[in-house]
Design a protein around this motif. Structure first.
Motif: not given
Length: 378
Positions: A306-308, A310-314, A356-358
Motif C-alpha cells: 500500500k504505497p503512500i 508524500e512530497s518527494k518520497n514513496i 511505477v512498480t514496487i
C-alpha cells in the motif's frame, strides 16, 4: 597452315589452324585434364595431415571404471573394516588418482594395503578423519603383473563407535590417466545400500538400534526457507531394522501421532511454517533414539503493498508473516532501483505520468508486486 577434319556422328567439318595455334590448344587441353584429375584425387584421398586429423577425431576416448567392494555387516569396536577398490582400465594406462568419502565419526582410516594390487606404487596417501576423506595415487602396471585392471588397494578402517557408514568416490577429484597422458572417461560402481553396522561394545550387540541418519534431497538445508511444500526425506537402514516410525509436526521435541513404514524414504506435503520430521528405527530389541530434521516452508507472498506518496518520497509497507523480507525493488519507467528501504526518495522526473512498480521478495522467493501511476509536476 594445317587442315584438321573432325567427325561428329554423321557430320564432318574441317577447321584450318596454324601449327602454333594447334600446339597452344593441345597444351590447354592437357593442362585441364591434369588439374581436374588432381582435384578429384584430392577429394577422394585427403592429404596426409587431413587423414591423420580424421583418424584422431574418429578414435574413441579411452574409458575406465572404478568400483568399491564395501564391507557389509557388523563389526566390533576397534576391529578393522576393509574397503576394496577395483579398477578396469585400458592397457597402458599410467596412473589413477583415487579420492574416497565416508561419514566421519564412527570410523577412522588406518592404512592402505597393496597386497595383490595392480599398482606398482601407492603415493601421496592423505586422510582426514574430520571431513571423512582418503586420497592416494596409484601408479598402474606392476613389474610382476603387466595389467592395469584389478585390485587397486584395500583401504583399512577401524570401528570407533556405533552406527552406520557408507563410502563413495569423490568424482570431482578422482580420475585415471591413459597412456597418452590424458584423462579417460570414468564410470563408477558404488552400490547403494552397502553399509557398515558397528557394535557399540566389543563382541556385544547394542540393546537398541542407533539413531537413524535422516536427510532431504528436496530440502537439504535446515536453516533455509523453501516455497515448495513437497518434501522427500531419506535415511539409511541396516538388516536388523524391522520398520521405522515417523511423524511430521511443529513440535521440536517429540511426537504423538506416529506413522510406520518399512521403506527408507517418505514423501510429505507440508503447510507453511516451521516443521519437524521425526524418525526412529524399530528392531526386535526395541526402538532407537529419535532423530529430527527441521523444515521451513513459506508459500505465501508478502503482505499487499500500500504505497503512500508524500512530497518527494514513496513510502510503503513491507511485511511477511513467515520467512521475512529479503529485498525490495522499485521500477520507474523501466529503470530499476534495488534493495530500497520502505521510504524511497523519488528522483527528478519529467512533468508527466510515470509507470511505477514496487516489488517485495521474501526469504523463500515469494514475490508481491504493486503497480501504479505517478504524476510528476514541475
Amino acid at each position: 597452315m594445317k587442315k584438321i577434319t573432325f567427325l561428329l556422328k554423321n557430320y564432318r567439318f574441317s577447321l584450318k589452324i596454324s601449327t602454333l595455334e594447334l600446339a597452344f590448344y593441345i597444351a590447354i587441353i592437357i593442362s585441364a585434364f591434369f588439374f581436374s584429375n588432381q582435384f578429384l584425387n584430392r577429394a577422394k584421398y585427403p592429404t596426409s595431415n587431413t587423414a591423420i586429423k580424421l583418424q584422431m577425431e574418429n578414435k574413441k576416448q579411452a574409458t575406465s571404471n572404478l568400483s568399491l567392494i564395501m564391507a557389509r555387516g557388523s563389526f566390533n569396536i576397534n576391529e578393522e573394516i576393509p574397503v576394496k577398490i577395483h579398477i578396469t582400465a585400458t592397457d597402458g594406462s599410467n596412473m589413477a588418482q583415487i579420492n574416497l568419502n565416508y561419514l566421519p565419526g564412527n570410523i577412522s582410516f588406518t592404512r592402505m594395503d597393496r597386497t595383490n594390487s595392480v599398482c606398482s606404487d601407492l603415493r601421496n596417501i592423505i586422510s582426514n578423519s574430520e571431513s571423512g576423506t582418503v586420497s592416494f595415487e596409484c601408479r598402474l602396471g606392476s613389474q610382476e603383473k603387466k595389467k592395469t585392471s584389478g585390485l587397486v588397494a584395500t583401504a583399512q578402517f577401524i570401528a570407533k563407535g556405533s552406527g552406520n557408514n557408507i563410502f563413495t568416490f569423490n568424482d570431482k577429484d578422482t580420475y585415471v590417466i591413459s597412456a597418452q597422458n590424458q584423462r579417460t572417461n570414468l564410470s563408477y560402481e558404488t552400490p547403494l545400500g552397502n553399509y557398515i553396522y558397528i557394535f557399540s561394545d566389543s563382541g556385544k550387540e547394542p540393546l537398541l538400534p542407533p539413531k537413524t541418519p535422516v536427510s532431504s534431497l528436496t530440502h537439504p538445508n535446515q536453516a533455509t526457507w523453501y516455497k515448495d511444500p513437497n518434501i522427500t526425506f531419506e535415511w539409511l537402514r541396516s538388516d536388523d531394522i524391522k520398520e521405522f516410525e515417523y511423524c511430521y509436526n511443529q513440535n521440536r521435541l517429540n511426537c504423538e501421532a506416529w506413522k510406520k513404514t518399512t521403506d527408507s524414504s517418505v514423501a510429505i506435503q507440508s503447510q507453511d511454517g516451521n516443521w519437524y520430521f521425526h524418525v526412529q528405527a524399530v528392531s526386535d530389541k526395541g526402538k532407537g533414539p529419535l532423530n529430527t530434521f527441521k523444515i521451513n516452508i513459506d508459500q505465501t507472498p508478502p503482505e499487499e503493498i500500500k504505497p503512500i506518496i508524500e512530497s518527494k518520497n514513496i513510502k510503503f509497507n513491507r511485511e511477511d508473516n513467515e520467512s521475512g523480507i529479503k529485498t525490495a525493488n522499485i521500477v520507474i519507467d523501466g529503470q530499476k532501483f534495488e534493495n530500497i528501504d520502505d521510504s524511497f526518495i523519488i528522483p527528478e522526473l519529467k512533468a508527466k505520468n510515470h509507470h511505477v512498480t514496487i516489488e517485495i521478495i521474501d526469504n523463500a522467493g515469494n514475490i508481491q508486486k504493486k503497480t501504479f501511476t505517478l504524476t510528476a509536476n514541475k
